[in-house]
Enzyme design. Sequence first.
Site, short mmCIF file in Angstrom:
data_model
loop_
_atom_site.label_atom_id
_atom_site.label_comp_id
_atom_site.label_asym_id
_atom_site.label_seq_id
_atom_site.Cartn_x
_atom_site.Cartn_y
_atom_site.Cartn_z
N HIS A 139 -8.76 -4.42 1.06
CA HIS A 139 -7.45 -3.81 1.29
C HIS A 139 -6.67 -4.44 2.44
CE1 HIS A 139 -4.75 -0.57 0.22
NE2 HIS A 139 -4.61 -0.24 1.50
N SER B 293 0.83 -1.20 0.00
CA SER B 293 0.00 0.00 0.00
C SER B 293 0.86 1.25 0.00
CB SER B 293 -0.95 -0.03 1.19
OG SER B 293 -1.89 1.01 1.10
N ASP C 110 -11.11 -3.97 -3.31
CA ASP C 110 -10.37 -3.05 -2.43
C ASP C 110 -11.14 -1.73 -2.32
OD1 ASP C 110 -8.52 -1.25 -1.28
OD2 ASP C 110 -6.84 -2.45 -2.02
#
Length: 379
Positions: A242, A148, A213
């Site tokens: 996510h 991320s 996500d």
Amino acid sequence: MGSATSSMAAKLAFFPPDPPSYGIYVEASSGRMRMSNIVHQREDVDVLKLSTKRGNEIVAMYVKNTSASLTLLYSHGNAADLGQMYHIFTELSHHLGVNLMGYDYSGYGQSSGKASEQDTYADIEAAYRCLEETYGLKEEDIILYGQSVGSGPTLELATRLPMLRAVVLHSPILSGLRVMYPVKRTFWFDIYKNIDKIPQVNCPILVIHGTEDEVVDVSHGKQLWELCKEKYEPLWLTGGNHCNLELFPEYLRHLRKFITAVEKLPPLQIESEESREQSENSLIATDQKSRASTEQREKSRPSTGQREKSRLSTDNREKSRTSIDKREKSRRSMDRSGKPRNSTDQSERARNSFDRLGDMVRSVGLCNVDCLKQTALEA
């Protein structure tokens, strides 16, 4: 407007756990640095404090695996620190057969300072320098892993390491601003401009993303994968969000396959400009010496007939040398234009992706670190 948007992007990017999930102390019996609040301390884990070029002191942990040939340098996601990642890192090291270094960004965990884009770049540099100087690792022994927000420092460092073995991006972002707005071009005030950096990375890149996500849309991962120079089959986890990709059965299986495939790849062989110039200068010098020698021999030939024969012979040699020079230039041209590393066999193309651990991004309150508690308990 630009300053306000940049500030918004930065606020969305950094969510250090408050309070930190661990403390640091020195064990009296061994003199080793340890992390508190860890249920099972391990002897194969080194806890370190590293100084960055921006004046901060960050905490890192290095998990040793005696059978490892490669090392993962792991940049974790948001709303997490090393205390929460400790057991996941040790399990990854064990199951993948790699050494693993994780680190906390400035302002995360027990690292000093405050998180910013430039500080995270200095943080990953400090961790990489430790791998080289303390553990004697080479660039080609290392795989960078960015989760991320961690995809930002990962790609920044990858653009400056031409001999790097590989890169793994899990739920990566195109840029900080693009997480919030579907902009079509890069603005100067944006952060983590991954979309502009990824084409500069020469080593194999694996991208993993969940199709559901809710924090970073899967389109980010797909667009980054399209821009890779050295693509590997991506892993699009249907239904994954996510912060739960580590719960999918494909997760560890794909990790193992990718690491195994990467281990078989030869290190990148990249000829530097300096060595290439030295080689060319050497060829020119050799050619000049040969020509001077030929001229000297021609002067020493007394007979016109002999000189004529010598000239014919010299002409033949010149033609031969010209032909050799042409072949040499052609070969060098092919060497320069060719890729530094051939693609692996078709049979190894299916080196599926390598799943990262669930991103603990709590960004904008959409995901909390609690989503990984069950995984840690199972580990």
